[in-house]
Design a protein around this motif. Structure first.
Motif, PDB file in Angstrom:
ATOM      1  N   MET A 136      22.746  12.728  20.192  1.00  0.00           N
ATOM      2  CA  MET A 136      23.950  13.393  20.654  1.00  0.00           C
ATOM      3  C   MET A 136      24.825  12.462  21.478  1.00  0.00           C
ATOM      4  SD  MET A 136      24.387  16.231  19.411  1.00  0.00           S
ATOM      5  CE  MET A 136      25.432  17.369  20.210  1.00  0.00           C
ATOM      6  N   LYS A 137      24.207  11.583  22.267  1.00  0.00           N
ATOM      7  CA  LYS A 137      24.985  10.677  23.107  1.00  0.00           C
ATOM      8  C   LYS A 137      25.817   9.726  22.259  1.00  0.00           C
ATOM      9  CE  LYS A 137      24.567   7.468  27.001  1.00  0.00           C
ATOM     10  NZ  LYS A 137      25.931   7.143  26.906  1.00  0.00           N
ATOM     11  N   LEU A 138      25.254   9.270  21.155  1.00  0.00           N
ATOM     12  CA  LEU A 138      25.987   8.373  20.274  1.00  0.00           C
ATOM     13  C   LEU A 138      27.230   9.059  19.710  1.00  0.00           C
ATOM     14  CD1 LEU A 138      26.227   5.676  18.767  1.00  0.00           C
ATOM     15  CD2 LEU A 138      24.784   6.662  16.986  1.00  0.00           C
ATOM     16  N   PHE A 139      27.085  10.288  19.274  1.00  0.00           N
ATOM     17  CA  PHE A 139      28.222  11.039  18.737  1.00  0.00           C
ATOM     18  C   PHE A 139      29.287  11.239  19.815  1.00  0.00           C
ATOM     19  CE2 PHE A 139      30.365  15.116  17.875  1.00  0.00           C
ATOM     20  CZ  PHE A 139      30.990  14.769  16.680  1.00  0.00           C
ATOM     21  N   LYS A 140      28.850  11.544  21.026  1.00  0.00           N
ATOM     22  CA  LYS A 140      29.784  11.760  22.134  1.00  0.00           C
ATOM     23  C   LYS A 140      30.526  10.463  22.456  1.00  0.00           C
ATOM     24  CE  LYS A 140      30.060  13.337  26.893  1.00  0.00           C
ATOM     25  NZ  LYS A 140      29.358  13.695  28.108  1.00  0.00           N
ATOM     26  N   ASP A 141      29.818   9.338  22.461  1.00  0.00           N
ATOM     27  CA  ASP A 141      30.455   8.046  22.730  1.00  0.00           C
ATOM     28  C   ASP A 141      31.487   7.696  21.664  1.00  0.00           C
ATOM     29  OD1 ASP A 141      28.983   7.694  25.026  1.00  0.00           O
ATOM     30  OD2 ASP A 141      27.488   6.373  24.088  1.00  0.00           O
ATOM     31  N   ILE A 142      31.151   7.954  20.424  1.00  0.00           N
ATOM     32  CA  ILE A 142      32.087   7.685  19.324  1.00  0.00           C
ATOM     33  C   ILE A 142      33.319   8.569  19.454  1.00  0.00           C
ATOM     34  CG2 ILE A 142      32.413   7.857  16.827  1.00  0.00           C
ATOM     35  CD1 ILE A 142      29.471   6.986  16.535  1.00  0.00           C
ATOM     36  N   GLN A 143      33.113   9.823  19.781  1.00  0.00           N
ATOM     37  CA  GLN A 143      34.239  10.750  19.935  1.00  0.00           C
ATOM     38  C   GLN A 143      35.126  10.335  21.109  1.00  0.00           C
ATOM     39  OE1 GLN A 143      33.091  14.817  20.626  1.00  0.00           O
ATOM     40  NE2 GLN A 143      35.129  15.605  20.149  1.00  0.00           N
ATOM     41  N   GLU A 144      34.535   9.919  22.221  1.00  0.00           N
ATOM     42  CA  GLU A 144      35.311   9.467  23.370  1.00  0.00           C
ATOM     43  C   GLU A 144      36.086   8.192  23.046  1.00  0.00           C
ATOM     44  OE1 GLU A 144      32.607   9.090  26.625  1.00  0.00           O
ATOM     45  OE2 GLU A 144      32.431  11.266  26.913  1.00  0.00           O
ATOM     46  N   SER A 145      35.474   7.298  22.302  1.00  0.00           N
ATOM     47  CA  SER A 145      36.169   6.072  21.897  1.00  0.00           C
ATOM     48  C   SER A 145      37.359   6.389  21.003  1.00  0.00           C
ATOM     49  CB  SER A 145      35.214   5.131  21.166  1.00  0.00           C
ATOM     50  OG  SER A 145      34.191   4.699  22.015  1.00  0.00           O
ATOM     51  N   TYR A 146      37.156   7.294  20.057  1.00  0.00           N
ATOM     52  CA  TYR A 146      38.248   7.692  19.177  1.00  0.00           C
ATOM     53  C   TYR A 146      39.391   8.324  19.976  1.00  0.00           C
ATOM     54  CZ  TYR A 146      40.965  10.346  15.824  1.00  0.00           C
ATOM     55  OH  TYR A 146      41.994  10.862  15.102  1.00  0.00           O
ATOM     56  N   ASN A 147      39.053   9.225  20.876  1.00  0.00           N
ATOM     57  CA  ASN A 147      40.085   9.882  21.685  1.00  0.00           C
ATOM     58  C   ASN A 147      40.844   8.879  22.546  1.00  0.00           C
ATOM     59  OD1 ASN A 147      39.604  12.443  20.690  1.00  0.00           O
ATOM     60  ND2 ASN A 147      38.089  12.928  22.272  1.00  0.00           N
ATOM     61  N   GLU A 148      40.139   7.909  23.084  1.00  0.00           N
ATOM     62  CA  GLU A 148      40.808   6.903  23.902  1.00  0.00           C
ATOM     63  C   GLU A 148      41.751   6.059  23.051  1.00  0.00           C
ATOM     64  OE1 GLU A 148      39.782   3.227  26.928  1.00  0.00           O
ATOM     65  OE2 GLU A 148      38.232   4.687  26.430  1.00  0.00           O
ATOM     66  N   LEU A 149      41.278   5.642  21.870  1.00  0.00           N
ATOM     67  CA  LEU A 149      42.136   4.850  20.985  1.00  0.00           C
ATOM     68  C   LEU A 149      43.336   5.654  20.497  1.00  0.00           C
ATOM     69  CD1 LEU A 149      39.525   2.906  18.841  1.00  0.00           C
ATOM     70  CD2 LEU A 149      41.171   1.937  20.433  1.00  0.00           C
ATOM     71  N   ARG A 150      43.135   6.923  20.271  1.00  0.00           N
ATOM     72  CA  ARG A 150      44.191   7.771  19.695  1.00  0.00           C
ATOM     73  C   ARG A 150      45.219   8.193  20.734  1.00  0.00           C
ATOM     74  NH1 ARG A 150      47.554   9.112  16.154  1.00  0.00           N
ATOM     75  NH2 ARG A 150      47.747  11.286  15.628  1.00  0.00           N
ATOM     76  N   TYR A 151      44.786   8.529  21.943  1.00  0.00           N
ATOM     77  CA  TYR A 151      45.690   9.169  22.896  1.00  0.00           C
ATOM     78  C   TYR A 151      45.980   8.341  24.154  1.00  0.00           C
ATOM     79  CZ  TYR A 151      44.576  13.149  19.941  1.00  0.00           C
ATOM     80  OH  TYR A 151      44.409  13.966  18.861  1.00  0.00           O
ATOM     81  N   LYS A 152      45.166   7.359  24.484  1.00  0.00           N
ATOM     82  CA  LYS A 152      45.360   6.652  25.748  1.00  0.00           C
ATOM     83  C   LYS A 152      45.863   5.229  25.572  1.00  0.00           C
ATOM     84  CE  LYS A 152      41.882   9.278  28.260  1.00  0.00           C
ATOM     85  NZ  LYS A 152      40.634   9.238  29.006  1.00  0.00           N
TER      86      LYS A 152
END
Length: 63
Positions: A1-17
């Motif tokens: 689960m942590k891996l999926f969460k890290d990938i999702q956070e990375s995507y959100n950072e690249l997309r929105y920040k």
């Protein structure tokens, strides 16, 4: 689960920040790097030529 969460956070950072450069900014930066590389190469070529002439002078005096 942590891996999926890290990938999702990375995507959100690249997309929105992350602030991505515009095409014009990207082209200007690439041209600037190209010009700087050419100038630095030319300066190194001149320095190399000077050292070559200096070494030829030193070797011609020694023989």
């Amino acid at each position: 689960m942590k891996l999926f969460k890290d990938i999702q956070e990375s995507y959100n950072e690249l997309r929105y920040k992350v602030s991505w450069p515009t095409q014009k900014q990207l082209i200007n930066s690439a041209v600037l790097v190209l010009i700087a590389s050419i100038v630095i190469a030319f300066v190194i070529m001149i320095i190399d030529w000077i050292f070559e002439r200096l070494m030829q002078l030193i070797y011609s005096i020694g023989s």
